[in-house]
Design an enzyme around this catalytic site. Structure first.
Site, PDB file in Angstrom:
ATOM      1  N   THR A 188       0.208   3.994  -2.815  1.00 57.05           N
ATOM      2  CA  THR A 188      -0.550   5.093  -3.408  1.00 57.05           C
ATOM      3  C   THR A 188      -1.649   5.597  -2.482  1.00 57.05           C
ATOM      4  OG1 THR A 188      -0.149   4.160  -5.609  1.00 57.05           O
ATOM      5  CG2 THR A 188      -1.910   5.778  -5.412  1.00 57.05           C
ATOM      6  N   GLU A 189      -1.786   6.915  -2.434  1.00 61.33           N
ATOM      7  CA  GLU A 189      -2.838   7.563  -1.656  1.00 61.33           C
ATOM      8  C   GLU A 189      -3.671   8.439  -2.578  1.00 61.33           C
ATOM      9  OE1 GLU A 189      -0.221   7.833   2.489  1.00 61.33           O
ATOM     10  OE2 GLU A 189      -1.147   9.643   1.660  1.00 61.33           O
ATOM     11  N   LEU A 248      -8.022  -3.470 -36.731  1.00 63.77           N
ATOM     12  CA  LEU A 248      -8.023  -4.448 -37.819  1.00 63.77           C
ATOM     13  C   LEU A 248      -9.131  -5.485 -37.657  1.00 63.77           C
ATOM     14  CD1 LEU A 248      -4.195  -5.058 -38.366  1.00 63.77           C
ATOM     15  CD2 LEU A 248      -5.753  -3.650 -39.713  1.00 63.77           C
ATOM     16  N   ALA A 265       0.839  -1.194   0.000  1.00 60.60           N
ATOM     17  CA  ALA A 265       0.000   0.000   0.000  1.00 60.60           C
ATOM     18  C   ALA A 265       0.871   1.240   0.000  1.00 60.60           C
ATOM     19  CB  ALA A 265      -0.929  -0.023   1.218  1.00 60.60           C
ATOM     20  N   GLU A 292      10.050  -4.853 -10.295  1.00 60.87           N
ATOM     21  CA  GLU A 292       8.633  -4.592 -10.565  1.00 60.87           C
ATOM     22  C   GLU A 292       8.445  -4.149 -12.009  1.00 60.87           C
ATOM     23  OE1 GLU A 292       5.005  -1.601  -9.127  1.00 60.87           O
ATOM     24  OE2 GLU A 292       6.923  -1.592  -8.062  1.00 60.87           O
TER      25      GLU A 292
END
Length: 380
Positions: free
Chosen positions: A127-128, A338, A125, A243
């Site tokens: 990201t905020e 396509l 965790a 990552e």
């Protein structure tokens, strides 16, 4: 071109992964997409198949191999199967190194057996709501209370957020320390004051649970500090290359698979009384994508080998990440075009790949951040 980076052991592992996907993932994947989450049994099945904790030492239940080529095989096969929801790469390649590289002996014995068996699903965790790539913007705090940390704050866009039993939280432990005042605090399922918000509704990767997390006066044991106090910035920077490599490997695998699908389609689909493949414009489109994929594959395979040997630097990992994912995005868009109207139908693989893959240029560091890292290294 014949790839030359894999041995017979890697090829045998690839067959294991394909068998696992055929038996434990693909028959249930449509239901997981509807549910917005994969089953816990799938994680336990992955553990039984030996797909979890590949680099974890055998004494803790892992595979005992830090050869990144095995992780590359996993990423390639899950991508080709169109099954990103079971986030094994996140578990193995992003969170695993934090636990094995930073964990104390007591922490390893407490957490790693479940990590390898699938009984313990993990998340990180960072990201905020107001802080993504900018670590200085993190507001979640962990206050030292002597015998415990008092954790307060919120996180968003957390992959495995609903399923996770173990969450590595990036929190501010020195209020005026900026990015250098952050630590990694491990929060376990059931901690009082730890709440999960919505399972967020995304445009793709529907079966991959992505959640909001809330921490309200959560008392975290002192022994759940992972690594050094105020050392999170260095810890995070150390593991970002892996990552980004995992994301890049999935990117080129997706582009190649989309090209295969579309090449078959234009041979079979007729317009104006003949197959689309007979039109010069179509042949040029296929030729361009095939060449871009071949050139990118050569660079990615070199990066895979370098990373397996421990010599890949952050700059080349950033190059691989932004180039492969931007190629994936371009190829997905051109292949959908396509396919014509059929490409816009959810039942066609190209449509699902278009929405599932769009996040690739964003998470793990946006394309813009990757270019900034590369540019700074060249112009410092």
């Amino acid at each position: 071109m014949q790839r030359q980076i894999f041995t017979e052991e890697h090829d045998a592992f690839r067959e294991t992964v394909r068998a696992f996907l055929a038996k434990e993932v693909l028959p249930y994947y449509e239901q997981w997409e509807q549910d917005g989450i994969v089953s816990r049994e799938a994680w336990l099945a992955a553990g039984r198949a030996g797909l979890l904790g590949l680099a974890v030492p055998e004494e803790y239940g892992g595979g005992g191999s830090d050869d990144f080529r095995y992780s590359a095989v996993l990423a390639e096969e899950f991508t080709r199967a169109g099954a990103p929801g079971l986030a094994i790469g996140l578990h193995n390649d992003i969170i695993g190194p934090y636990l094995t590289g930073l964990g104390t002996e007591e922490q390893k014995r407490r957490w790693l057996p479940g990590f390898c068996s699938g009984a313990t699903v993990t998340a990180i965790a960072m990201t905020e709501p107001g802080a993504g790539s900018d670590l200085q913007g993190i507001r979640t705090t962990a206050e030292d209370k002597g015998d415990h940390w008092l954790l307060n704050g919120s996180k968003t866009f957390i992959s495995n957020g609903i399923l996770a039993d173990l969450v590595v939280v990036v929190a501010k432990t020195t209020p005026d320390g900026g990015a250098k005042g952050l630590s990694l605090i491990v929060v376990e399922r059931g901690a009082e004051g730890f709440e999960r918000g919505r399972n967020l509704d995304k445009i793709g990767q529907k079966s991959q649970d992505t959640a909001e997390l809330f921490f309200d006066d959560v008392r975290v044991p002192k022994e759940n500090l992972l690594g050094e106090r105020d050392g999170a910035f260095i810890h995070l920077m150390t593991n970002l290359a892996q990552e980004r490599m995992g994301i890049a490997v999935a990117g080129i695998a997706a582009a190649e698979h989309l090209l295969e699908i579309t090449t078959r389609y234009v041979k079979e689909r007729e317009a104006f009384g003949r197959p689309l493949s007979k039109l010069q414009h179509i042949r040029f489109e296929i030729a361009e994508m095939a060449t871009e994929c071949a050139v990118t594959r050569t660079f990615l395979d070199r990066c895979i080998v370098d990373h397996s040997d421990g010599v890949l630097d952050a700059v080349h990992a950033s190059m691989a990440k932004w180039w492969a994912t931007e190629l994936q995005k371009r190829v997905a868009d051109r292949c959908l075009q396509l396919h014509g109207g059929y490409g816009y139908m959810s039942e066609y693989k190209v449509a699902k790949a278009f929405t599932d893959g769009r996040i690739q240029t964003i998470y793990g560091g946006t394309t813009e951040i990757m270019k900034e890292i590369i540019g700074r290294s060249l112009l410092a």
